[in-house]
Design a protein around this motif. Structure first.
Motif: not given
Length: 261
Positions: A253-261
């Motif tokens: 699989g694939r995991i993505v973390m993106e800054l949102s605040a």
């Protein structure tokens, strides 16, 4: 992943002594962050290591991430909060305690040691534990100075590979690997829900794990790629973990973390 949250080695770890002490106030003479301008400044006599502003460590700092988890042919979206809870001291050295929280899950605190050589993780503590557990040896989270081509090796585990028919399904409880992290760029531009960030460090981790694929191909090496973007004055803005595998006994699989605040 290399966010300071890699799994503890299988060797028996040690516990931090009970006399571990805490600082009542941030050590602003060592690390200081201006929240409004999102800038981090090191005020030590030795000067700022090249890269320190890519990993702000001021007490009270918080980062909220959107986490997209693609595995088992499903996509789950959740949130993860990272925060600097307190500044501590241990063995005569400064320790930064960074907490990771996921809704409806237990929290984990990671003990980070800022040095002129980089940010090292030395221990971790799950909410259910009374004391932090010392890593077998310090592991580098971000190496200073940040230079293209610079690399370091840290232990990690598969986070997205799952067993199809066995429990526990997560492979991370039984498999580990070494991952080489390399600074690929220092001029990356990254767009995430929190905005667009420039002049970011792109750090790519590469490793592989040997898996029993199926009766025909038997064993195969599965590449694991971890890409992180750290931006000046902000810290970790994006992380992408790729563990692609499609077999009879395991799925990736694939995991993505993106800054949102």
């Amino acid at each position: 992943m290399n966010t300071g949250s890699q799994a503890t080695p299988s060797a028996q770890p040690k516990q931090l002594p009970s006399h571990l002490t805490y600082s009542a106030s941030p050590i602003r003479t060592v690390w200081q962050m201006t929240i409004g301008g999102l800038t981090a400044v090191v005020l030590s006599a030795c000067g700022q290591p090249n890269g320190a502003d890519f990993f702000p460590v001021s007490e009270g700092s918080r980062w909220l991430y959107k986490v997209t988890n693609d595995k088992d042919s499903t996509t789950e979206v959740s949130e993860q909060l990272l925060s600097i809870n307190r500044i501590s001291s241990w063995d005569g050295k400064t320790i930064v305690v960074r907490r990771s929280e996921i809704p409806d899950n237990i929290g984990i605190e990671y003990w980070l040691r800022p040095t002129d050589k980089g940010i090292e993780r030395i221990a971790q503590q799950v909410d259910l534990e009374e004391r932090a557990t010392l890593d077998e040896r310090p592991r580098m989270v971000l190496k200073f100075p940040l230079k293209v081509g610079e690399s370091w090796i840290v232990p990690t585990v598969p986070f997205a590979i799952m067993r199809t028919n066995e429990n526990p399904r997560e492979l991370k409880y039984s498999k580990s690997l070494l991952m080489t992290h390399t600074v690929e760029r220092l001029d990356a531009e990254v767009t995430v829900p929190a905005g667009t960030f420039k002049n970011c460090a792109e750090i790519v981790g590469r490793g592989d794990v040997t898996m029993y694929a199926d009766p025909v191909s038997v064993f195969k090496k599965v590449p694991i790629i971890n890409t992180e973007h750290y931006c000046p004055g902000v810290g970790l803005v994006k992380l992408e973990r790729s563990e692609e595998l499609n077999g009879a006994f395991f799925s990736g699989g694939r995991i993505v973390m993106e800054l949102s605040a």
